[in-house]
Design an enzyme around this catalytic site. Structure first.
Site, PDB file in Angstrom:
ATOM      1  N   LYS A 299     -23.250 -30.607  53.344  1.00  0.00           N
ATOM      2  CA  LYS A 299     -23.873 -30.285  54.385  1.00  0.00           C
ATOM      3  C   LYS A 299     -24.635 -28.013  54.729  1.00  0.00           C
ATOM      4  O   LYS A 299     -23.299 -27.706  54.885  1.00  0.00           O
ATOM      5  CB  LYS A 299     -23.202 -30.026  55.848  1.00  0.00           C
ATOM      6  CG  LYS A 299     -23.736 -30.569  57.489  1.00  0.00           C
ATOM      7  CD  LYS A 299     -22.468 -30.424  57.573  1.00  0.00           C
ATOM      8  CE  LYS A 299     -23.462 -31.313  59.901  1.00  0.00           C
ATOM      9  NZ  LYS A 299     -21.732 -31.575  60.770  1.00  0.00           N
TER      10      LYS A 299
ATOM     11  N   SER B 128     -23.350 -34.998  63.990  1.00  0.00           N
ATOM     12  CA  SER B 128     -24.744 -34.025  63.153  1.00  0.00           C
ATOM     13  C   SER B 128     -24.638 -33.789  61.034  1.00  0.00           C
ATOM     14  O   SER B 128     -25.380 -33.265  61.296  1.00  0.00           O
ATOM     15  CB  SER B 128     -23.806 -32.337  63.390  1.00  0.00           C
ATOM     16  OG  SER B 128     -22.642 -32.430  63.039  1.00  0.00           O
TER      17      SER B 128
ATOM     18  N   SER C 139     -18.810 -36.245  64.130  1.00  0.00           N
ATOM     19  CA  SER C 139     -19.969 -35.851  62.831  1.00  0.00           C
ATOM     20  C   SER C 139     -19.314 -36.655  61.298  1.00  0.00           C
ATOM     21  O   SER C 139     -20.837 -36.817  60.892  1.00  0.00           O
ATOM     22  CB  SER C 139     -20.100 -35.238  63.373  1.00  0.00           C
ATOM     23  OG  SER C 139     -20.925 -34.224  64.373  1.00  0.00           O
TER      24      SER C 139
END
Length: 598
Positions: A78, A152, A176
């Site tokens: 990420k 996210s 997330s």
């Protein structure tokens, strides 16, 4: 060349076993096959960056294969997690910088042989559970492009679900690392806070952040976590595992479930949850509804109170450049400015009180199981209600880090509209391995396809890596299941593993002095195989257990019939001079049966 998409860690290991030199052409071809226009990616490795990782790995693997358990496994990161020499954007171009060093977790995974293939899209500054709040575009659901991917950690979930990497890293503050797993039919391991170092990670809420792992199987997720986790002095919020949690859940666990769960009128989500509950009952789980009010109250605190100010602190100077931020993210983050220090302390007191209630409730159960998300929405719907619908997704996730809990998101029975709908197991801190043990059983029972790859569940049996946090002990007599001293194990969170036998060179004696009949075991070439039970006891409780063992008994090393060596009961030789030899019975229970007692 065979396809390199949709592979588990075992599959990757098998690819390299006979010809490790394949790693360079295999991963070069794999990288070239990735679509740079795929908006799940923000940044893909250059060929030079790939080779810089592969060449030293290959040399090391040829010297010592065992030192690289993840050799040649491509993974995604990420883009709020640093990789040395690569840009970190947190999905905000104006914020982008070139990282000087790898984040600690990335460094540990690289040291285990894994290869970073790219960095993934996210809700800007990890603020959102939707996957739509990014200037790089909304990441679509891998089963139906009209729907959200969840966030996210949207990009990391998407590329993993499609089998583009062997595993991926996300982060999890409010869910997330779990909501995207639920929306894409994959495993999302949200570790205990502080197990994974957050050094080298752009914070969202430092007190509640943790990195997370996405994988196609629980076995893969926990294997990666075991290599990635560990204390890091460079992270002020890193913690040392106290080694007190159980190694697994019971064969027939007792789970709490929310009474009157909320699904926001989503009948398909509710029906999928009902099917998941039916499957849990089939798995031998006892389910008990609980009052979910403290969980809901704590969940509401994360975005509806002073905790938002932690996000304000995290974005720093970017708050003065609203035009360069996603407008929804800016609105959320800027709202933290309206809270005072007094309100922040009051919020912390409330968090502590609600967390205590939650901990007391969970102490009565082996785990809590919840829907990963109560509903899902389309990309179009999210544009109409970006904040309210995001809040819905956090109904069963937002409280977890605030209450210091471990969580594991698992694929569950699909909705009747063919979208995924996962479940999440939640337990106190450091119960990560115990949750993973049940997760293995759950995946094997449901036998769902892996992610969005269409690949079937692996036919081979799966297992978690050996635990360094527990001691495996062989018991032979009064500590056996149902025997008078078994409580000395169960009261210390020890869990039964199996019944087996020693190697065929042990003699068994009955020590008849004292209030409780006990056996004495000694090694002797004239012996036989003796039946024992294996128990895993938390490392920190092992010393207490040993301290209660009276002479002439003690703990030494026992060899089992299959060659394994474990800790186990031994006896001083002098005490056996006047003891009754019962070797021929083959075990303590057998001898007791001949005495008419249990």
């Amino acid at each position: 060349m065979a396809s390199t998409f949709g592979l588990t860690l075992h599959d990757w290991q098998q690819r390299y076993q006979s010809a490790p030199q394949q790693v360079i052409p295999l991963l070069e071809a794999h990288l070239a096959a990735l679509d740079p226009q795929d908006n799940a990616w923000i940044y893909l490795a250059t060929p030079a960056q790939l080779m810089a990782q592969l060449e030293p790995l290959l040399a090391q693997y040829q010297r010592d294969p065992a030192s690289l358990p993840l050799f040649g496994v491509p993974f995604a990161v990420k883009d709020n997690i640093d990789i040395a020499g690569w840009p970190t954007s947190a999905a905000c171009p104006a914020f982008t910088y070139i990282a000087e060093n790898d984040a600690t977790v990335v460094a540990r995974l690289k040291a285990a042989g894994a290869v970073v293939i790219g960095k993934t899209n996210l809700d800007q500054f990890a603020t959102g559970l939707v996957g739509t709040r990014s200037p790089y575009g909304a990441v679509a659901n891998t089963f139906d492009a009209d729907y959200v991917s969840g966030g996210s950690s949207s990009g990391s979930a998407s590329v993993l679900a499609r089998g583009l990497v062997g595993f991926s890293l996300g982060t999890d503050t409010a869910g997330s690392g779990r909501v995207p797993a639920g929306f894409n039919n994959i495993v999302g391991l949200k570790p205990t806070k502080g197990w994974f170092s957050a050094h080298g990670v752009v914070p969202a809420c430092r007190l509640n952040d943790t990195l997370s792992v996405f994988a196609l199987t629980v076995e893969d997720a926990f294997s990666v976590a075991s290599l990635a986790g560990g204390y890091d002095a460079a992270d002020a919020y890193s913690r040392i595992n106290p080694h007190t949690a159980p190694a697994s859940l019971p064969a027939h666990p007792h789970f709490a479930i929310p009474a009157n769960p909320e699904f926001f009128d989503d009948a398909a989500a509710e029906a999928a949850w009902d099917r998941a509950l039916e499957a849990l009952l089939v798995a031998g789980v006892t389910l008990q509804p609980i009052d979910f009010t403290p969980f809901s109250q704590l969940a509401a605190q994360l975005y509806s109170g002073p905790w938002v100010a932690e996000r304000t602190a995290a974005v720093g100077d970017m708050l003065h450049r609203p035009a360069e931020m996603d407008p929804v993210v800016y609105g959320i983050v800027a709202s933290g400015l309206k809270y005072s220090a007094v309100e922040a302390y009051q919020a912390e007191y409330l968090r502590a009180e609600l967390s205590r209630q939650i901990q007391q409730t969970l102490a009565q159960f082996d785990a809590l199981v919840v829907p990963t998300s109560p509903t899902i929405h389309t990309l179009a719907e999210m544009k109409q209600e970006p904040v309210a619908y995001n809040s819905q997704f956090g109904t069963y996730t937002n409280f977890t880090n605030l209450a210091d809990l471990a969580a594991l998101a698992l694929p569950g029975p699909f909705r009747n509209d063919d979208l995924p709908a996962g479940i999440t197991l939640i337990a106190p801190a450091w119960h990560d391995r115990a949750l993973a043990d049940f997760g293995l059983r759950w995946q094997q029972q449901l036998a769902l396809p892996l992610g969005a790859t269409g690949q079937p569940q692996p036919a081979r049996s799966r297992a978690l890596p050996p635990s360094a946090d527990h001691v495996r002990v062989a018991v032979v007599g009064a500590h056996l299941t149902g025997m008078p001293l078994n409580f000395q194990l169960t009261s210390r969170q020890a869990v039964w593993v199996e019944e087996t036998q020693t190697a065929p060179d042990y003699r068994l004696f009955a020590l008849l002095n004292g209030p409780i009949k006990k056996p004495g075991l000694m090694r002797d070439d004239r012996g036989a195989a003796i039946t024992v039970e294996l128990w895993d006891i938390p490392l920190a409780r092992f010393g207490e257990f040993v301290a209660e063992i009276p002479p002439p008994l003690g703990i030494g090393s026992l060899t089992l019939a299959d060659g394994r060596v474990v800790k186990g009961f031994i006896c001083e030789g002098s005490a056996l001079n006047n003891a009754l030899e019962i070797t021929e019975t083959g075990g303590w229970r057998n001898w007791l049966a001949t005495q008419g007692s249990h």
